[in-house]
Design a protein around this motif. Structure first.
Motif, short mmCIF file in Angstrom:
data_model
loop_
_atom_site.label_atom_id
_atom_site.label_comp_id
_atom_site.label_asym_id
_atom_site.label_seq_id
_atom_site.Cartn_x
_atom_site.Cartn_y
_atom_site.Cartn_z
N HIS A 79 0.83 -1.11 -0.07
CA HIS A 79 0.02 -0.05 -0.01
C HIS A 79 0.82 1.25 0.04
O HIS A 79 1.76 1.51 1.02
CB HIS A 79 -1.03 -0.04 1.44
N HIS A 136 1.26 5.62 -1.11
CA HIS A 136 0.59 6.94 -1.40
C HIS A 136 1.30 7.73 -2.69
O HIS A 136 2.53 7.96 -2.67
CB HIS A 136 0.46 7.74 -0.16
N CYS A 138 -4.19 6.62 -2.72
CA CYS A 138 -3.92 5.48 -2.07
C CYS A 138 -3.55 4.61 -3.40
O CYS A 138 -4.46 4.48 -4.20
CB CYS A 138 -4.66 4.80 -1.23
ZN LIG Z 1 -3.51 4.90 2.02
#
Ligand SMILES: [Zn+2]
Length: 133
Positions: free
Chosen positions: A81, A83, A88
């Motif tokens: 995950h 950014h 996201c």
């Molecule tokens: Zn995120």
């Protein structure tokens, strides 16, 4: 359908000489439904890299993506995950057959408020053949 999407369909229809937006939608539906109909890959062991973009802080999306990750855990080799700007980004590496990858990608696309879902496929058999040559 959101107004901005209708506008983009109309613009695409005009730009590419479609008779109208319904013809664009029809072709889009055909493309979507046959996307994973690939006899060359069906039955092969595959690896897929799948990326999912959505607005930073949309918790219902993050929750649903996490649920899908758990549901498809048997096929997911890794998940990261990140950014990027205000988004996201979930990146998945899958090891599965075409059906399982198609199901996972389809479920991600169906998540409300997901911006984009992209993927690439690699036939694990073809990697072996490249090494043999
Ligand atoms: Zn995120």
């Amino acid at each position: 359908m959101p107004a901005d999407l209708i506008e983009r369909l109309d613009a695409h229809a005009a730009e590419h000489d479609y008779t109208g937006r319904s013809e664009v939608v029809r072709e889009g539906a055909r493309t979507l439904l046959t996307e994973f109909d690939d006899d060359r890959l069906a039955g092969d062991p595959l690896a897929a890299v799948v990326s999912v973009f959505y607005d930073f802080g949309t918790q219902h999306v993050e929750r649903r993506v996490t649920e899908l990750r758990h549901e498809h855990d048997a096929h997911i080799a890794s998940n990261d995950h990140s950014h990027v700007e205000d988004y996201c980004v979930d990146c998945f590496v899958l090891e599965a057959d075409l059906d399982a990858i198609s199901t996972f990608v389809g479920k991600l696309r169906a998540v409300e408020d997901v911006e984009t879902v992209d993927y690439s496929l690699v036939s694990l058999d073809s990697i072996g053949h490249l090494q043999d040559a």
